[in-house]
Scaffold this active site. Structure first.
Site, PDB file in Angstrom:
ATOM      1  N   ASN A 251       0.855  -1.187   0.000  1.00 12.18           N
ATOM      2  CA  ASN A 251       0.000   0.000   0.000  1.00 12.18           C
ATOM      3  C   ASN A 251       0.896   1.244   0.000  1.00 12.18           C
ATOM      4  O   ASN A 251       1.666   1.460   0.941  1.00 12.18           O
ATOM      5  CB  ASN A 251      -0.881  -0.048   1.268  1.00 12.18           C
TER       6      ASN A 251
ATOM      7  N   HIS B 295       0.989   6.250   1.680  1.00 15.43           N
ATOM      8  CA  HIS B 295       1.756   7.231   2.451  1.00 15.43           C
ATOM      9  C   HIS B 295       2.933   7.820   1.690  1.00 15.43           C
ATOM     10  O   HIS B 295       3.555   8.778   2.154  1.00 15.43           O
ATOM     11  CB  HIS B 295       2.156   6.639   3.799  1.00 15.43           C
TER      12      HIS B 295
ATOM     13  N   HIS C 296      -5.609   3.752  -1.889  1.00 20.31           N
ATOM     14  CA  HIS C 296      -6.921   4.118  -1.356  1.00 20.31           C
ATOM     15  C   HIS C 296      -7.195   5.580  -1.694  1.00 20.31           C
ATOM     16  O   HIS C 296      -6.507   6.468  -1.199  1.00 20.31           O
ATOM     17  CB  HIS C 296      -6.882   3.921   0.167  1.00 20.31           C
TER      18      HIS C 296
ATOM     19  N   ARG D  51      -9.428   8.376  -0.859  1.00 19.48           N
ATOM     20  CA  ARG D  51     -10.421   8.718   0.159  1.00 19.48           C
ATOM     21  C   ARG D  51     -11.279   9.871  -0.320  1.00 19.48           C
ATOM     22  O   ARG D  51     -10.856  10.662  -1.179  1.00 19.48           O
ATOM     23  CB  ARG D  51      -9.725   9.098   1.465  1.00 19.48           C
TER      24      ARG D  51
ATOM     25  N   ARG E 276      -6.962  12.944   0.842  1.00 20.22           N
ATOM     26  CA  ARG E 276      -5.843  13.389   1.683  1.00 20.22           C
ATOM     27  C   ARG E 276      -4.498  12.837   1.215  1.00 20.22           C
ATOM     28  O   ARG E 276      -3.468  13.407   1.513  1.00 20.22           O
ATOM     29  CB  ARG E 276      -6.079  13.013   3.140  1.00 20.22           C
TER      30      ARG E 276
ATOM     31  N   GLU F 175      -8.651   0.531  -3.029  1.00 22.54           N
ATOM     32  CA  GLU F 175      -9.497   0.580  -1.825  1.00 22.54           C
ATOM     33  C   GLU F 175     -10.420   1.780  -1.918  1.00 22.54           C
ATOM     34  O   GLU F 175      -9.954   2.905  -2.138  1.00 22.54           O
ATOM     35  CB  GLU F 175      -8.628   0.766  -0.576  1.00 22.54           C
TER      36      GLU F 175
ATOM     37  N   THR G 170      -8.228   3.737   8.461  1.00 15.93           N
ATOM     38  CA  THR G 170      -9.478   2.965   8.516  1.00 15.93           C
ATOM     39  C   THR G 170      -9.579   2.281   9.884  1.00 15.93           C
ATOM     40  O   THR G 170      -8.785   1.405  10.209  1.00 15.93           O
ATOM     41  CB  THR G 170      -9.479   1.905   7.389  1.00 15.93           C
TER      42      THR G 170
ATOM     43  N   GLU H  91     -10.888  -9.241   3.489  1.00 11.70           N
ATOM     44  CA  GLU H  91      -9.617  -8.863   4.102  1.00 11.70           C
ATOM     45  C   GLU H  91      -9.913  -8.666   5.588  1.00 11.70           C
ATOM     46  O   GLU H  91     -10.695  -7.785   5.963  1.00 11.70           O
ATOM     47  CB  GLU H  91      -9.083  -7.572   3.476  1.00 11.70           C
TER      48      GLU H  91
ATOM     49  N   HIS I 204      -3.688  -4.276   7.882  1.00 10.84           N
ATOM     50  CA  HIS I 204      -3.837  -3.134   8.774  1.00 10.84           C
ATOM     51  C   HIS I 204      -2.949  -3.247  10.010  1.00 10.84           C
ATOM     52  O   HIS I 204      -3.082  -4.178  10.790  1.00 10.84           O
ATOM     53  CB  HIS I 204      -5.275  -2.877   9.228  1.00 10.84           C
TER      54      HIS I 204
HETATM   55  N1  PXP Z   1      -5.868  -2.866   4.241  1.00  9.27           N
HETATM   56  C1  PXP Z   1      -6.839  -1.923   4.297  1.00  9.27           C
HETATM   57  C2  PXP Z   1      -8.212  -2.320   3.884  1.00  9.27           C
HETATM   58  C3  PXP Z   1      -6.556  -0.604   4.694  1.00  9.27           C
HETATM   59  O1  PXP Z   1      -7.536   0.315   4.735  1.00  9.27           O
HETATM   60  C4  PXP Z   1      -5.226  -0.277   5.009  1.00  9.27           C
HETATM   61  C5  PXP Z   1      -4.878   1.133   5.392  1.00  9.27           C
HETATM   62  O2  PXP Z   1      -5.120   1.976   4.319  1.00  9.27           O
HETATM   63  C6  PXP Z   1      -4.246  -1.283   4.931  1.00  9.27           C
HETATM   64  C7  PXP Z   1      -4.597  -2.576   4.565  1.00  9.27           C
HETATM   65  C8  PXP Z   1      -2.812  -1.015   5.223  1.00  9.27           C
HETATM   66  O3  PXP Z   1      -2.661  -0.717   6.571  1.00  9.27           O
HETATM   67  P1  PXP Z   1      -1.231  -0.239   7.089  1.00  9.27           P
HETATM   68  O4  PXP Z   1      -0.927   1.037   6.390  1.00  9.27           O
HETATM   69  O5  PXP Z   1      -1.457  -0.073   8.553  1.00  9.27           O
HETATM   70  O6  PXP Z   1      -0.258  -1.324   6.754  1.00  9.27           O
END
Ligand code: PXP
Length: 246
Positions: free
Chosen positions: A7, A10, A50, A52, A56, A77, A108, A158, A198
């Site tokens: 992901n 960031h 993702h 949003r 952001r 996402e 999330t 998930e 997550h």
């Molecule tokens: N899976 C989902 C559905 C999420 O919303 C997120 C955060 O955007 C992640 C995985 C990744 O989480 P993390 O950034 O804490 O690894």
């Protein structure tokens, strides 16, 4: 073999900290496409992004640029709103993960309430699947939610690993690990593909990677955070070379 979805939200967070209104500036960095390609080189099996409602971090344009430049599957996402569905259908990612979204949250916070929002989630799921997009639902590790996801025809769930990742004592982590193990079993019995994500980090991931049936992890913050640290020394050295050799 277990798959890793990286992901890169960031990476965009860092860019938006300075270039939120100047995306096409030549200085807008870090470049999301470079990040996706680096993740690919590192062994990522898919790229998760993702968009949003408040934009952001990742922007629609980021998703289309990554899709064009990187041949890994995109796991997109989104919240199941009309606006996001329209974007997903236009961008045509390989996978969509439906997540709950709350404007005030930093990330999330909980899983989707599949039972409480059955019609909305079911409708979103059908529209996406009719367009050839596989759908996973991000749910808490709760049997009722997993079974509801299977009934409405999702391809995967998930499981939200946040409670396990955030546990502050070993006893609490053990308890949440047991909850995930039980939920994984329910997911397998329901015939759904099992993803998890997550809050997973370099310290806590191995234990959950051993849970039977888990096919994919989606991990973001910890990887991007580590990338900053393992790359900082080289970045400073390169800048020092430039300023020392005018
Ligand atoms: N899976 C989902 C559905 C999420 O919303 C997120 C955060 O955007 C992640 C995985 C990744 O989480 P993390 O950034 O804490 O690894």
């Amino acid at each position: 073999m277990l798959k890793l979805g990286v992901n890169i939200d960031h990476v965009s967070t860092l860019r938006q900290a300075r270039y939120a209104t100047m995306l096409d500036s030549p200085n807008a960095e870090p470049d999301i496409v470079a990040a996706a390609l680096a993740a690919r080189t590192g062994g990522a099996d898919s790229i998760t992004m993702h968009v949003r409602g408040d934009r952001r971090h990742v922007q629609e344009e980021d998703v289309s640029r990554v899709k064009k430049a990187c041949d890994l599957p995109i796991n997109f996402e989104i919240a199941s709103t009309a606006e996001m569905l329209e974007i997903a259908l236009r961008l045509a990612p390989d996978f969509v993960c439906l997540v709950p979204e709350n404007r005030q949250e930093i990330t999330t916070e909980g899983g989707l309430d599949v039972t409480g929002q059955h019609d909305r989630v079911s409708d979103a799921c059908q529209r996406l699947q009719q367009a050839g997009i596989e759908v996973s639902l991000f749910v808490d590790p709760v049997d009722e939610q997993i079974e509801a996801a299977a009934r409405l025809g999702a391809d995967a769930v998930e499981l939200h690993t946040g409670a396990y990742a955030d546990a502050v004592t070993d006893e609490a982590a053990d308890r949440e690990f047991d909850v995930l193990t039980a939920a994984a079993k329910t997911t397998r019995q329901a015939g759904l593909v099992l993803h998890m994500g997550h809050g997973l980090t370099y310290r806590n991931v191995r234990r959950v990677a051993a849970i039977e049936g888990v096919c994919e992890f989606n991990i973001g913050h910890s990887i991007v955070a580590r990338a900053v640290l393992v790359g900082l020394e080289r970045a400073v050295r390169e800048m020092k070379t430039l300023v020392s050799n005018p």
